[in-house]
Design an enzyme around this catalytic site. Structure first.
Site, PDB file in Angstrom:
ATOM      1  N   ASP A 196       0.894  -1.167   0.000  1.00 12.64           N
ATOM      2  CA  ASP A 196       0.000   0.000   0.000  1.00 12.64           C
ATOM      3  C   ASP A 196       0.924   1.206   0.000  1.00 12.64           C
ATOM      4  O   ASP A 196       1.532   1.529   1.018  1.00 12.64           O
ATOM      5  CB  ASP A 196      -0.899   0.000   1.232  1.00 12.64           C
ATOM      6  CG  ASP A 196      -1.912   1.142   1.229  1.00 12.64           C
ATOM      7  OD1 ASP A 196      -1.631   2.171   0.563  1.00 12.64           O
ATOM      8  OD2 ASP A 196      -2.958   1.029   1.877  1.00 12.64           O
ATOM      9  N   HIS A 197       1.049   1.868  -1.151  1.00  8.84           N
ATOM     10  CA  HIS A 197       2.101   2.883  -1.276  1.00  8.84           C
ATOM     11  C   HIS A 197       1.913   4.051  -0.309  1.00  8.84           C
ATOM     12  O   HIS A 197       2.867   4.770  -0.016  1.00  8.84           O
ATOM     13  CB  HIS A 197       2.204   3.383  -2.724  1.00  8.84           C
ATOM     14  CG  HIS A 197       1.062   4.249  -3.159  1.00  8.84           C
ATOM     15  ND1 HIS A 197      -0.067   3.739  -3.766  1.00  8.84           N
ATOM     16  CD2 HIS A 197       0.881   5.588  -3.078  1.00  8.84           C
ATOM     17  CE1 HIS A 197      -0.894   4.730  -4.041  1.00  8.84           C
ATOM     18  NE2 HIS A 197      -0.356   5.859  -3.636  1.00  8.84           N
ATOM     19  N   LYS A 201       4.886   6.774   2.416  1.00  7.95           N
ATOM     20  CA  LYS A 201       5.042   8.225   2.468  1.00  7.95           C
ATOM     21  C   LYS A 201       5.641   8.634   3.821  1.00  7.95           C
ATOM     22  O   LYS A 201       5.236   8.144   4.873  1.00  7.95           O
ATOM     23  CB  LYS A 201       3.688   8.916   2.272  1.00  7.95           C
ATOM     24  CG  LYS A 201       3.114   8.744   0.862  1.00  7.95           C
ATOM     25  CD  LYS A 201       1.768   9.429   0.756  1.00  7.95           C
ATOM     26  CE  LYS A 201       1.170   9.281  -0.644  1.00  7.95           C
ATOM     27  NZ  LYS A 201       1.920  10.047  -1.644  1.00  7.95           N
ATOM     28  N   HIS A 259      -6.096   2.735   1.779  1.00 14.25           N
ATOM     29  CA  HIS A 259      -5.320   3.878   2.252  1.00 14.25           C
ATOM     30  C   HIS A 259      -5.894   4.496   3.525  1.00 14.25           C
ATOM     31  O   HIS A 259      -5.186   4.721   4.503  1.00 14.25           O
ATOM     32  CB  HIS A 259      -5.258   4.974   1.177  1.00 14.25           C
ATOM     33  CG  HIS A 259      -4.630   4.524  -0.097  1.00 14.25           C
ATOM     34  ND1 HIS A 259      -3.680   3.539  -0.172  1.00 14.25           N
ATOM     35  CD2 HIS A 259      -4.793   4.958  -1.369  1.00 14.25           C
ATOM     36  CE1 HIS A 259      -3.300   3.379  -1.422  1.00 14.25           C
ATOM     37  NE2 HIS A 259      -3.960   4.225  -2.159  1.00 14.25           N
ATOM     38  N   LYS A 355     -13.301  12.628  -5.861  1.00  8.68           N
ATOM     39  CA  LYS A 355     -12.692  13.150  -7.080  1.00  8.68           C
ATOM     40  C   LYS A 355     -13.330  14.494  -7.416  1.00  8.68           C
ATOM     41  O   LYS A 355     -14.459  14.792  -7.013  1.00  8.68           O
ATOM     42  CB  LYS A 355     -12.928  12.181  -8.246  1.00  8.68           C
ATOM     43  CG  LYS A 355     -12.316  10.802  -8.071  1.00  8.68           C
ATOM     44  CD  LYS A 355     -10.851  10.832  -8.411  1.00  8.68           C
ATOM     45  CE  LYS A 355     -10.278   9.430  -8.473  1.00  8.68           C
ATOM     46  NZ  LYS A 355      -8.822   9.453  -8.736  1.00  8.68           N
TER      47      LYS A 355
END
Length: 503
Positions: A196-197, A201, A259, A355
């Site tokens: 999970d990128h 961070k 996320h 979005k």
């Protein structure tokens, strides 16, 4: 591996060195490899963070040969690297790259892969760690995993074998459990790195640092002092060319299930005994198990219509290329969660993502309870506002704390002021890309920032009931104009007196 384990000079180091590795990227000519993985490998090479012996193999369905793939990879790195590439570093990184053209279900592809791995081992005179990176569409995950097992490439007596699996890990709980079953029939859990990128961070990791490295915050980190928590992941762009994926996923699957629940876990978990992979993930799973799936009335789902973002006209979701005209897919999701444990009972956690909103921002806002007595009532005073600790992941990584301060003058007038810490200013350096940290950790075998099988299934336990309710139209799909703060009904899920921070 064995050399590192036996070397007395590395005992007591904070982190072990990265062992000699051959990395294989499945889907090596895809968009993720082009934009993220190859540039991350270059930046690691630039900083000397790759192991002294490092080899790269690309596997994809294209008909390129190794030379053509090297040229393509060079162009991708030049275009997407966060720093201007040094030709010498590029040459050293790509000079020995191999490429295998083949389909993911063809045993011949894996026979060739085995030959290339053996050839790299022969060059170094020692077996090298193997890292398989699945940068493909999700339907190929079990196909590749099982083919690796059938080819006998899933284990090696003299080196470590690991596999990195990209999200999404299933589209619901049942699929996630089945994928876990198939993956764990080939690999042991300690070999599997579900990525999970967001967890790569720097500011996400800083959530733990601020909580557990500062005595100032941890005594306040509970229901006695915290009034509510807001987690926001807003984007100003629409879906672009992702209609094929996005209309099947929606905001709940795309961001909330992975996320945002990960951010919730880091914020709410108990202090681990040590910062080892299993200790950290044990605490995160405890948080997820304490989260009850919210009822439909504690959620909001909406879809953007035509509007203006950044001074430019934006068409509505239903007018986007590839979107069915009757689509019920949400582009905005908001929910109120509660964590049923001693620390957090009664504290609402508000999550929202969308979005085509007013601006791009990802942040966690921790709002403390107001002071019990408001003595400052002078005319012209903004008044005493609750302190807020805001951790910002993007666009400007940092932390801010709002305090009440006296306005200069003869009267006691109060207004909020900000104490700020910005990553770029404090450390005078650019934060590494998330994939740089995560690739290094996977090569090292450190799974702290990766999700475990029970963690993935616990996330789906929270989200699955919502997916079912939303599929039945509960609550109704709302709309909001592009460039706005989101649907006006988003305030419906807030407790009395609570209101969303402006995006």
């Amino acid at each position: 591996m064995t050399a590192i384990d036996e070397n007395p000079l590395v005992k007591g180091l904070e982190r072990l060195p990265v062992g000699p590795t051959t990395m294989t990227i499945f889907g090596a000519t895809g968009d993720l490899a082009r934009r993220k993985l190859l540039p991350a490998l270059y930046n690691l090479a630039h900083e000397g963070a790759l192991p002294e012996v490092f080899n790269l193999i690309g596997v994809s369905r294209g008909d390129e040969d190794s030379e053509q793939f090297r040229a393509w990879a060079r162009e991708a790195i030049i275009e997407f690297s966060r720093r201007t590439p040094d030709p010498r570093v590029l040459d050293a990184l790509l000079g020995g790259v191999r490429y295998i053209a083949g389909t993911f279900d063809d045993p011949e592809t894996y026979r060739k892969l085995g030959e290339e791995l053996a050839a790299f081992d022969a060059i170094s005179d020692d077996p090298l760690n193997r890292l398989f990176y699945l940068s493909t569409a999700p339907q190929f995950f079990p196909v590749i995993i099982e083919a690796i097992g059938e080819a006998g490439l899933n284990t090696h007596d003299d080196c470590e074998v690991r596999v990195v699996i990209e999200k999404p890990f299933g589209t619901n709980g049942e699929e996630a459990r089945e994928l876990n079953r198939r993956v764990l029939s080939v690999f042991d859990e300690h070999q599997v790195f579900r990525i999970d990128h967001y967890l790569g961070k720097e500011t996400v990791q800083n959530v733990m640092a601020f909580r557990f490295a500062n005595g100032l915050f941890e005594p306040l980190w509970n229901r006695n002092y915290i009034d509510r928590v807001e987690i926001t992941a807003a984007e100003e762009v629409g879906i672009g060319t992702r209609a094929g994926y996005y209309d099947q996923a929606g905001a709940l699957r795309d961001l909330v299930q992975n996320h945002m629940l990960q951010l919730l876990c880091l914020l709410a978990m108990e202090p681990p005994v040590t910062f080892s992979a299993d200790e950290v993930r044990d605490e995160k799973v405890k948080v997820l198990r304490a989260v009850q799936p919210p009822p439909p009335e504690a959620t909001v789902r909406a879809q953007y219509t035509a509007g203006t973002v950044g001074g430019e006209e934006v068409k509505g979701y239903l007018e986007e290329d590839g979107v069915p005209p009757d689509s019920q897919t949400e582009t905005y999701a908001a929910l109120r969660l509660e964590i049923d444990n001693w620390r957090w009972n009664g504290v609402p956690f508000y999550l929202r993502t969308g979005k085509a909103l007013a601006r791009k921002v990802t942040e966690i806002a921790v709002i403390l309870k107001p002071v019990p007595h408001l003595a400052f009532q002078e005319e012209g005073s903004i008044g005493v506002r609750p302190n807020q600790l805001v951790l910002t992941m993007q666009p400007n990584e940092g932390v801010s704390l709002s305090l009440g301060a006296k306005i200069p003058g003869t009267r006691m007038r109060i207004r909020p002021v900000q104490m700020e810490f910005l990553y770029g200013t404090a450390f005078m350096s650019q934060s590494p890309e998330a994939y740089e940290r995560l690739i290094t950790d996977a090569m090292r075998g450190d799974a702290t920032l990766f999700t475990r099988n029970d963690e993935v299934e616990a996330q789906w336990r929270v989200i699955d009931p919502l997916l079912s309710a939303w599929a039945e139209g509960k609550p109704e799909l709302d709309t909001y104009p592009a460039g706005s703060q989101g649907p006006s009904t988003a305030s419906r899920i807030m407790e009395p007196g609570d209101e969303w921070r402006a995006i």
